[in-house]
Enzyme design. Structure first.
Site, mmCIF file in Angstrom:
data_model
loop_
_atom_site.group_PDB
_atom_site.id
_atom_site.type_symbol
_atom_site.label_atom_id
_atom_site.label_comp_id
_atom_site.label_asym_id
_atom_site.label_seq_id
_atom_site.Cartn_x
_atom_site.Cartn_y
_atom_site.Cartn_z
ATOM 1 N N ASP A 1 0.239 38.402 -10.854
ATOM 2 C CA ASP A 1 -0.782 37.554 -10.256
ATOM 3 C C ASP A 1 -2.184 37.872 -10.768
ATOM 4 O OD1 ASP A 1 -1.490 35.504 -8.225
ATOM 5 O OD2 ASP A 1 -2.597 37.167 -7.327
ATOM 6 N N LYS B 1 4.099 38.101 -0.919
ATOM 7 C CA LYS B 1 2.776 37.989 -1.516
ATOM 8 C C LYS B 1 1.911 39.178 -1.071
ATOM 9 C CE LYS B 1 1.563 34.862 -3.579
ATOM 10 N NZ LYS B 1 1.086 33.528 -3.195
ATOM 11 N N LYS C 1 1.607 24.476 -2.632
ATOM 12 C CA LYS C 1 0.268 23.929 -2.406
ATOM 13 C C LYS C 1 0.338 22.407 -2.512
ATOM 14 C CE LYS C 1 -1.914 28.111 -4.183
ATOM 15 N NZ LYS C 1 -2.749 28.724 -5.240
ATOM 16 N N ARG D 1 0.817 -1.215 0.000
ATOM 17 C CA ARG D 1 0.000 0.000 0.000
ATOM 18 C C ARG D 1 0.849 1.263 0.000
ATOM 19 N NH1 ARG D 1 -3.346 1.688 -2.668
ATOM 20 N NH2 ARG D 1 -4.191 -0.416 -2.496
ATOM 21 N N GLU E 1 4.977 39.859 -5.460
ATOM 22 C CA GLU E 1 3.727 39.746 -6.213
ATOM 23 C C GLU E 1 3.197 41.120 -6.591
ATOM 24 O OE1 GLU E 1 -0.724 38.735 -4.835
ATOM 25 O OE2 GLU E 1 0.631 37.009 -4.706
#
Length: 292
Positions: A223, A168, A136, A101, A201
């Site tokens: 962005d 950011k 992410k 697994r 950004e």
């Protein structure tokens, strides 16, 4: 392998993964399969895509049982189709069953990521843009997800918060604006004696111009701009800094984004919206029992 993958990081990952999955013991296997039973199994690919994680699978098998014999029949990054066989493993049946697994969980997800990466990369191959991943990622699985992006032909962005400065929108707003964020960053890096790349950004051409007026960065992120605005931003920057497109980019708009002239395109969906590849481990035969 990528430079963030080493024996120490793999050891920690495998220790935690086996502790999570086995705990005090694989009672099903211990109960049903004779301790000395020998066997073999192959890794069956059940859909088309890009295979990833074969080298990792070999490491997993050998970590649990060094006596397992693993023969890789394909290479990471190779295009595959349904019916292909990725590897053959033989040895103690109990060892094969206990590792099954973890091998599949890693390979299915890594192969899904590598497949998606190659698909998007192929769409922008006629441009100079390079496809990037993001942070992410699945907690404690980032190393393997970024490895899969690299196998699929993508380029890894920063690995974590410690290896690059990325200012950011929230950083900029809390810092008091673009100029203040950049100045504060330089003061901090100087105080700490750090040499890190700085990316910032921007959300409009006006913000791009403010960065240009302030200076002191390495990469300007564009962005959530439409491709036409990105093209204007690229012309405005005029090669002074590298550029990265980000925000809501997928297969429907990545070509027009790439054709705007940006250097990089980051796509979070490479790791957070990907479908795992259908792969299974199938027992081939039951060898004569060698022990009870």
């Amino acid at each position: 392998m990528q430079d963030y993958i080493n024996q120490e990081s793999l050891q920690k990952f495998l220790q935690a993964s086996f502790l999570e999955d086995i705990g005090e013991g694989d009672h099903t296997t211990l109960a049903a399969v004779p301790a000395g039973q020998q066997g073999s199994a192959n890794l069956l690919i059940k859909e088309a895509g890009v295979i990833a994680g074969l080298e990792l699978a070999k490491t997993i098998f050998h970590y649990h049982d060094p006596d397992l014999q693993v023969r890789l029949l394909l290479k990471d990054g190779q295009s595959v189709k349904a019916g292909d066989i990725g590897l053959l493993v033989s040895g103690k049946a109990a060892s094969i069953l206990t590792t099954e697994r973890l091998v599949l969980n890693c390979m299915q997800r890594m192969s899904g990521i590598a497949t998606k990466t190659k698909e998007l990369n192929d769409l922008i191959a006629h441009t100079g843009a390079k496809l990037l991943d993001t942070r992410k990622t699945t907690p404690n699985f980032r190393m393997l997800e970024k490895w899969a992006v690299a196998i699929g032909g993508g380029k890894n962005h920063r690995f974590a918060l410690y290896d690059m400065i990325m200012l950011k929108d929230n950083h900029i707003d809390f810092a008091g604006g673009i100029s203040q964020a950049i100045r504060s960053t330089h003061a901090y890096l100087k105080k700490k004696g750090l040499h890190l790349k700085i990316e910032i950004e921007t959300r409009s051409l006006e913000e791009v111009q403010e960065v240009l007026d302030t200076g002191g960065v390495d990469i300007i992120m564009l962005d959530n701009m439409d491709p036409q605005t990105m093209e204007k931003a690229v012309k405005l920057i005029a090669g002074q800094y590298e550029t990265e497109a980000s925000g809501g980019i997928d297969e429907t708009n990545i070509v027009s984004v790439a054709e705007s002239g940006v250097d990089y395109i980051s796509v979070g969906a490479l790791t957070h919206q990907v479908k795992s590849m259908d792969i299974s481990l199938k027992a081939l035969k039951r060898h004569p029992q060698t022990a009870s």
